[in-house]
Design a protein around this motif. Structure first.
Motif, PDB file in Angstrom:
ATOM      1  N   MET A   1       0.852  -1.206   0.000  1.00  0.00           N
ATOM      2  CA  MET A   1       0.000   0.000   0.000  1.00  0.00           C
ATOM      3  C   MET A   1       0.888   1.258   0.000  1.00  0.00           C
ATOM      4  SD  MET A   1      -2.942   0.893   2.762  1.00  0.00           S
ATOM      5  CE  MET A   1      -3.738   2.462   2.830  1.00  0.00           C
ATOM      6  N   ASP A   2       0.595   2.156  -0.929  1.00  0.00           N
ATOM      7  CA  ASP A   2       1.373   3.386  -1.038  1.00  0.00           C
ATOM      8  C   ASP A   2       0.802   4.426  -0.060  1.00  0.00           C
ATOM      9  OD1 ASP A   2       2.653   5.671  -1.729  1.00  0.00           O
ATOM     10  OD2 ASP A   2       2.476   5.368  -3.895  1.00  0.00           O
ATOM     11  N   VAL A   3       1.484   4.581   1.093  1.00  0.00           N
ATOM     12  CA  VAL A   3       0.971   5.446   2.170  1.00  0.00           C
ATOM     13  C   VAL A   3       0.907   6.901   1.710  1.00  0.00           C
ATOM     14  CG1 VAL A   3       1.395   6.274   4.523  1.00  0.00           C
ATOM     15  CG2 VAL A   3       1.851   3.884   3.939  1.00  0.00           C
ATOM     16  N   LYS A   4       1.966   7.325   1.023  1.00  0.00           N
ATOM     17  CA  LYS A   4       2.028   8.719   0.573  1.00  0.00           C
ATOM     18  C   LYS A   4       0.857   9.027  -0.364  1.00  0.00           C
ATOM     19  CE  LYS A   4       5.366  11.849  -1.529  1.00  0.00           C
ATOM     20  NZ  LYS A   4       6.598  11.921  -2.284  1.00  0.00           N
ATOM     21  N   ARG A   5       0.592   8.085  -1.271  1.00  0.00           N
ATOM     22  CA  ARG A   5      -0.498   8.254  -2.236  1.00  0.00           C
ATOM     23  C   ARG A   5      -1.844   8.268  -1.524  1.00  0.00           C
ATOM     24  NH1 ARG A   5      -1.786   6.692  -7.641  1.00  0.00           N
ATOM     25  NH2 ARG A   5      -3.808   7.653  -7.967  1.00  0.00           N
ATOM     26  N   ILE A   7      -2.481   9.135   1.598  1.00  0.00           N
ATOM     27  CA  ILE A   7      -2.651  10.397   2.332  1.00  0.00           C
ATOM     28  C   ILE A   7      -3.005  11.526   1.364  1.00  0.00           C
ATOM     29  CG2 ILE A   7      -1.413  12.157   3.693  1.00  0.00           C
ATOM     30  CD1 ILE A   7       0.161   9.804   4.962  1.00  0.00           C
ATOM     31  N   SER A   8      -2.337  11.523   0.219  1.00  0.00           N
ATOM     32  CA  SER A   8      -2.624  12.554  -0.797  1.00  0.00           C
ATOM     33  C   SER A   8      -4.069  12.447  -1.287  1.00  0.00           C
ATOM     34  CB  SER A   8      -1.640  12.381  -1.960  1.00  0.00           C
ATOM     35  OG  SER A   8      -2.035  13.139  -3.047  1.00  0.00           O
ATOM     36  N   ASP A   9      -4.536  11.190  -1.520  1.00  0.00           N
ATOM     37  CA  ASP A   9      -5.922  10.984  -1.968  1.00  0.00           C
ATOM     38  C   ASP A   9      -6.923  11.462  -0.918  1.00  0.00           C
ATOM     39  OD1 ASP A   9      -5.038   9.948  -4.316  1.00  0.00           O
ATOM     40  OD2 ASP A   9      -5.377   7.844  -3.799  1.00  0.00           O
ATOM     41  N   LEU A  10      -6.611  11.156   0.358  1.00  0.00           N
ATOM     42  CA  LEU A  10      -7.507  11.584   1.440  1.00  0.00           C
ATOM     43  C   LEU A  10      -7.571  13.105   1.524  1.00  0.00           C
ATOM     44  CD1 LEU A  10      -6.787   9.069   4.352  1.00  0.00           C
ATOM     45  CD2 LEU A  10      -8.975   9.485   3.218  1.00  0.00           C
ATOM     46  N   GLN A  11      -6.408  13.736   1.360  1.00  0.00           N
ATOM     47  CA  GLN A  11      -6.365  15.210   1.359  1.00  0.00           C
ATOM     48  C   GLN A  11      -7.250  15.763   0.247  1.00  0.00           C
ATOM     49  OE1 GLN A  11      -2.268  16.305   0.953  1.00  0.00           O
ATOM     50  NE2 GLN A  11      -2.096  16.960   3.080  1.00  0.00           N
TER      51      GLN A  11
END
Lengths: 254, 248
Positions: A1-5, A7-11
């Motif tokens: 799972m791409d955590v950075k991606r 978090i960006s999607d959630l933002q």
């Protein structure tokens, strides 16, 4: 799972859902777009909501009749059907139907627009696609889902009445008296507040998934599926959280 | 003036543009040439701020738009009008409403005035008979023409951006679209046309930019293009030699 991606999607999702809601307050107002969406979401969903909620009410009444008759408590069918439908089943079932019909439609329509550069065209024209496309869908959902829920609850109670009176041979007067007794401010508030939260969740999730569609027809299928699945999960989770909060706020003891 | 300074852009791991630097005036008639996936359309999207470069700067009229927010980009975008590859007409609106879209958003014109303006624009691109048709009822050529008509609705754009305007069209329709693009550029508004068809580019453009592997391989005029001895460019020129360059 791409955590950075993730978090960006959630933002992006929080930004879109907040921006879409706040769009109600500022110019320009897209009344015509909101009306068209309301027609699609509301008038177009009445029949399916009536069918689904009618059978939910009848099935619930039938189950209760089967159990309560052995205990000699069939006079409580109306009360239990009423509480279940008004507080819980009416709002949740109607929201699930709304997700399947309207939410999926929002995601696929916006996804198709994104893939066909129609959303980019709106941006190039100097317009805000969130305000133009998302806000009218949030507004229409916030108005039409509660309205559909009222219709759905009424139809469910009628379905329960039909089973209680014509199948279980209970008194219709007792049934409606029980229903009237449970229609307290607390019970009505507990059920009436949920559709607004569900409407916001469904419209935000489905619009976000639609606008972030990538990858042609396969991407469109995935975006629509994700929108429906996420909405359903969030409705069920939000329903539990809301129920817990409302029972506490409205002074019910558990 | 549009200026790219050492622009790099990648879709994920796939590098699309590599250190691209160029300047284009708003009045110029430019064709961006190259094979599929060479970053031609990416250049148009970068100009409009629809995507952001990974590194480098894009300067429009002296303003660096590279890190501008969506709301700050609106003023810049209004300087351009784009015709996307497939037309990108709003498929829920008929032709009239597609062309009237910006008029309704940005002007206080009455319904009669909008009708008259839409009819005039559609007539100028030769599709006035399509007024009440839905986008799915249009042929490929009509689709592009209506898309061009929509881009003409407002007078604010200073430059047109065409993304593969003739792709998928038969030679007659492609020639008509090229004629329309050339006609529209006569009022001093320039264009950037992205295409892989050198024959179409030669009919309308004065300046030619050739992209290869995400880098600028060639930037010059018609004479320089046709006399280039670079093997990659010669492959594209050969297409013209076979078909016969009507505009060359």
């Amino acid at each position: 799972m791409d955590v950075k991606r993730t978090i960006s999607d959630l933002q992006d999702f929080y930004s879109l859902s907040l921006h879409g809601l706040l769009g109600i307050a500022g110019r320009p107002f897209y009344f015509k777009d909101a009306l068209l969406q309301m027609d699609y979401a509301g008038a177009g969903s009445v029949v399916i909501v009536v069918i689904v909620d009618l059978f939910v009410g009848m099935a619930l009444s039938l189950q209760l009749a089967a159990e309560l008759s052995s205990l000699g408590l069939k006079m409580y069918i109306g009360m239990i059907v009423g509480i279940s439908v008004v507080r819980e089943l009416g709002p949740v079932v109607t929201a699930l139907v709304f997700t399947g019909r309207v939410g999926a439609g929002m995601a696929s329509e916006l996804g198709s627009m994104a893939l066909g550069h129609q959303v980019d065209t709106i941006r190039v024209f100097g317009l805000d696609p969130v305000k133009k496309l998302v806000t009218p869908r949030i507004v229409s959902s916030l108005i039409m889902l509660p309205a559909l829920t009222v219709i759905g609850v009424a139809v469910s109670l009628l379905g329960g009445y039909y089973i209680a009176v014509f199948v279980s041979h209970q008194s219709g007067t007792v049934y409606w008296t029980s229903i009237r007794n449970i229609l307290t401010v607390e019970n009505v508030l507990a059920g009436a507040s949920k559709p607004f939260i569900f409407a916001y969740l469904i419209s935000s999730i489905c619009c976000y998934m639609g606008l972030s569609t990538r990858g042609g027809s396969v991407g469109l299928r995935q975006a629509t599926t994700r929108a429906v699945v996420m909405s359903i999960v969030m409705i069920i989770v939000a329903d539990f959280v809301l129920t817990r909060m409302l029972l506490y706020v409205l002074g019910f003891s558990v | 003036m549009i200026r790219f300074e050492e622009v790099n852009f990648a879709y994920g791991a796939r590098s699309v543009l590599r250190s691209v630097s160029l300047s284009v005036g708003f009045h110029e008639r430019v064709a961006v040439l190259g094979g599929s996936g060479e970053g031609k359309t990416t250049i148009l999207k970068l100009i409009l701020g629809l995507i952001r470069p990974d590194t480098g700067s894009i300067i429009i009229d002296g303003d660096d738009i590279t890190r501008r927010s969506e709301s700050e980009l609106r003023e810049t975008r209004m300087k351009f009008s784009i015709v996307f590859q497939e037309g990108a007409l709003f498929d829920s609106l008929d032709v009239k409403e597609n062309v009237a879209f910006c008029l309704r958003e940005y002007t206080d014109m009455s319904e009669d005035e909008i009708n008259a303006r839409v009819r005039h624009i559609l007539a100028s691109v030769g599709v006035e008979q399509a007024l009440e048709l839905m986008p799915e009822e249009l042929s490929g050529g009509m689709h592009r023409r209506v898309s061009i008509a929509r881009s003409l609705a407002l007078d604010t754009p200073r430059m047109f951006l065409y993304d593969e305007p003739t792709t998928g069209l038969d030679p007659v329709n492609a020639d008509n679209i090229c004629g329309l693009i050339a006609e529209l550029s006569k009022n001093g508004k320039g264009f950037i046309m992205v295409t892989h068809k050198v024959s179409d580019a030669l009919k309308v453009a004065d300046r030619f930019i050739f992209l290869r592997n995400g880098s600028l391989l060639f930037d010059g005029n018609r004479h320089e293009l046709l006399n280039s001895d670079h093997p990659d460019i010669m492959i594209f020129i050969n297409e013209v030699c076979i078909q016969g360059p009507s505009g060359a």
